[in-house]
Design a protein around this motif. Sequence first.
Motif, PDB file in Angstrom:
ATOM      1  N   GLN A   1       1.134  -1.059   0.204  1.00 42.51           N
ATOM      2  CA  GLN A   1      -0.171  -0.183  -0.154  1.00 42.51           C
ATOM      3  C   GLN A   1       0.984   1.392   0.027  1.00 42.51           C
ATOM      4  O   GLN A   1       0.602   2.154  -0.329  1.00 42.51           O
ATOM      5  CB  GLN A   1      -0.629  -0.123   1.832  1.00 42.51           C
ATOM      6  N   ILE A   2       1.972   1.012   1.026  1.00 37.74           N
ATOM      7  CA  ILE A   2       3.013   2.694   0.400  1.00 37.74           C
ATOM      8  C   ILE A   2       3.664   1.702  -0.293  1.00 37.74           C
ATOM      9  O   ILE A   2       3.875   3.855  -1.021  1.00 37.74           O
ATOM     10  CB  ILE A   2       4.003   2.174   1.736  1.00 37.74           C
ATOM     11  N   ASP A   3       3.733   1.573  -1.296  1.00 35.77           N
ATOM     12  CA  ASP A   3       4.415   2.067  -2.401  1.00 35.77           C
ATOM     13  C   ASP A   3       3.499   2.183  -3.262  1.00 35.77           C
ATOM     14  O   ASP A   3       3.637   3.581  -4.146  1.00 35.77           O
ATOM     15  CB  ASP A   3       4.139   0.329  -3.293  1.00 35.77           C
ATOM     16  N   ARG A   4       1.912   2.143  -3.985  1.00 39.63           N
ATOM     17  CA  ARG A   4       1.213   2.345  -4.700  1.00 39.63           C
ATOM     18  C   ARG A   4       0.638   4.094  -3.762  1.00 39.63           C
ATOM     19  O   ARG A   4       0.573   4.641  -5.126  1.00 39.63           O
ATOM     20  CB  ARG A   4       0.041   1.600  -3.979  1.00 39.63           C
ATOM     21  N   ILE A   5       0.935   3.875  -2.282  1.00 42.37           N
ATOM     22  CA  ILE A   5       0.782   5.607  -2.172  1.00 42.37           C
ATOM     23  C   ILE A   5       1.974   6.505  -3.040  1.00 42.37           C
ATOM     24  O   ILE A   5       1.455   7.245  -3.550  1.00 42.37           O
ATOM     25  CB  ILE A   5       0.524   5.707  -0.329  1.00 42.37           C
ATOM     26  N   TYR A   6       2.701   6.298  -2.894  1.00 44.58           N
ATOM     27  CA  TYR A   6       4.107   6.810  -3.763  1.00 44.58           C
ATOM     28  C   TYR A   6       3.572   7.120  -5.396  1.00 44.58           C
ATOM     29  O   TYR A   6       3.992   7.958  -5.435  1.00 44.58           O
ATOM     30  CB  TYR A   6       5.057   6.574  -2.926  1.00 44.58           C
TER      31      TYR A   6
ATOM     32  N   LEU B   1      -7.402   3.535   7.780  1.00 42.54           N
ATOM     33  CA  LEU B   1      -5.868   2.321   6.848  1.00 42.54           C
ATOM     34  C   LEU B   1      -7.122   1.207   6.520  1.00 42.54           C
ATOM     35  O   LEU B   1      -7.575   1.096   7.129  1.00 42.54           O
ATOM     36  CB  LEU B   1      -4.811   1.522   8.447  1.00 42.54           C
ATOM     37  N   LEU B   2      -6.880   0.983   5.327  1.00 43.15           N
ATOM     38  CA  LEU B   2      -7.713  -0.476   4.364  1.00 43.15           C
ATOM     39  C   LEU B   2      -6.655  -1.594   4.059  1.00 43.15           C
ATOM     40  O   LEU B   2      -6.936  -1.809   2.867  1.00 43.15           O
ATOM     41  CB  LEU B   2      -8.320   0.347   3.431  1.00 43.15           C
ATOM     42  N   ILE B   3      -6.262  -2.278   4.380  1.00 43.21           N
ATOM     43  CA  ILE B   3      -5.372  -3.357   4.411  1.00 43.21           C
ATOM     44  C   ILE B   3      -6.875  -4.772   3.803  1.00 43.21           C
ATOM     45  O   ILE B   3      -7.742  -4.635   4.437  1.00 43.21           O
ATOM     46  CB  ILE B   3      -5.501  -4.210   5.667  1.00 43.21           C
ATOM     47  N   GLY B   4      -6.562  -4.444   2.837  1.00 43.48           N
ATOM     48  CA  GLY B   4      -6.990  -5.957   1.484  1.00 43.48           C
ATOM     49  C   GLY B   4      -7.710  -4.917   0.704  1.00 43.48           C
ATOM     50  O   GLY B   4      -7.834  -5.518  -0.269  1.00 43.48           O
ATOM     51  N   ALA B   5      -8.062  -3.747   0.649  1.00 47.36           N
ATOM     52  CA  ALA B   5      -8.877  -2.946  -0.195  1.00 47.36           C
ATOM     53  C   ALA B   5      -8.426  -2.460  -0.672  1.00 47.36           C
ATOM     54  O   ALA B   5      -6.845  -1.760  -0.870  1.00 47.36           O
ATOM     55  CB  ALA B   5      -9.829  -1.925   0.941  1.00 47.36           C
ATOM     56  N   PRO B   6      -8.643  -1.839  -2.126  1.00 46.18           N
ATOM     57  CA  PRO B   6      -7.535  -1.338  -3.419  1.00 46.18           C
ATOM     58  C   PRO B   6      -7.482  -0.249  -3.108  1.00 46.18           C
ATOM     59  O   PRO B   6      -8.131   0.581  -2.557  1.00 46.18           O
ATOM     60  CB  PRO B   6      -8.994  -0.839  -5.140  1.00 46.18           C
ATOM     61  N   ALA B   7      -6.575   0.686  -3.649  1.00 49.83           N
ATOM     62  CA  ALA B   7      -5.504   2.070  -3.059  1.00 49.83           C
ATOM     63  C   ALA B   7      -6.927   3.104  -3.796  1.00 49.83           C
ATOM     64  O   ALA B   7      -6.939   4.159  -2.767  1.00 49.83           O
ATOM     65  CB  ALA B   7      -4.843   2.322  -3.833  1.00 49.83           C
ATOM     66  N   GLU B   8      -7.330   2.660  -4.197  1.00 50.41           N
ATOM     67  CA  GLU B   8      -8.404   4.000  -5.054  1.00 50.41           C
ATOM     68  C   GLU B   8      -9.438   4.377  -3.770  1.00 50.41           C
ATOM     69  O   GLU B   8     -10.197   5.404  -4.025  1.00 50.41           O
ATOM     70  CB  GLU B   8      -9.347   3.788  -6.335  1.00 50.41           C
ATOM     71  N   ILE B   9      -9.816   3.376  -2.865  1.00 50.72           N
ATOM     72  CA  ILE B   9     -10.833   3.260  -2.031  1.00 50.72           C
ATOM     73  C   ILE B   9     -10.494   4.683  -0.974  1.00 50.72           C
ATOM     74  O   ILE B   9      -9.055   4.945  -0.795  1.00 50.72           O
ATOM     75  CB  ILE B   9     -11.370   2.501  -1.293  1.00 50.72           C
ATOM     76  N   ASN B  10     -11.431   5.380  -1.142  1.00 50.07           N
ATOM     77  CA  ASN B  10     -11.196   6.728  -0.174  1.00 50.07           C
ATOM     78  C   ASN B  10      -9.288   6.831   0.381  1.00 50.07           C
ATOM     79  O   ASN B  10      -8.568   7.322   1.231  1.00 50.07           O
ATOM     80  CB  ASN B  10     -11.106   6.044   1.498  1.00 50.07           C
ATOM     81  N   THR B  11      -9.424   7.924  -1.417  1.00 53.07           N
ATOM     82  CA  THR B  11      -8.187   8.856  -1.157  1.00 53.07           C
ATOM     83  C   THR B  11      -8.295  10.070  -1.066  1.00 53.07           C
ATOM     84  O   THR B  11      -9.756  10.483  -1.693  1.00 53.07           O
ATOM     85  CB  THR B  11      -7.004   7.962  -2.427  1.00 53.07           C
ATOM     86  N   ILE B  12      -7.064  10.930  -0.805  1.00 54.62           N
ATOM     87  CA  ILE B  12      -6.613  12.183  -1.296  1.00 54.62           C
ATOM     88  C   ILE B  12      -5.755  12.155  -1.596  1.00 54.62           C
ATOM     89  O   ILE B  12      -4.546  11.792  -1.691  1.00 54.62           O
ATOM     90  CB  ILE B  12      -6.975  12.801   1.388  1.00 54.62           C
ATOM     91  N   GLU B  13      -6.209  13.607  -2.292  1.00 55.00           N
ATOM     92  CA  GLU B  13      -4.662  13.813  -3.009  1.00 55.00           C
ATOM     93  C   GLU B  13      -3.663  14.411  -1.569  1.00 55.00           C
ATOM     94  O   GLU B  13      -3.884  15.379  -1.113  1.00 55.00           O
ATOM     95  CB  GLU B  13      -5.168  14.998  -4.236  1.00 55.00           C
TER      96      GLU B  13
END
Length: 71
Positions: free
Chosen positions: A42-47, A56-68
């Motif tokens: 998830q940290i890799d996806r964030i960067y 924190l959404l362990i196991g959820a897609p990174a696109e859910i509930n994100t902020i820029e």
Amino acid sequence: LALCIKAKLEAVESGISHFEDEFLANFVMPNGQTFGECVVPQIDRIYKNGSVPNQLLIGAPAEINTIEVKE
């Protein structure tokens, strides 16, 4: 290995660090993975995406509930 663990425990005992800070990545989750194994991707996806989940959404897609992330 023993010296590494002893150093971490001594840092906790002396108040330099907290137990969770030293060992969190090694906690085993209910699915059998360590916390580090669950979170590092998830940290890799964030960067890569430049967005941070607002929870924190362990196991959820990174696109859910994100902020820029604004620099």
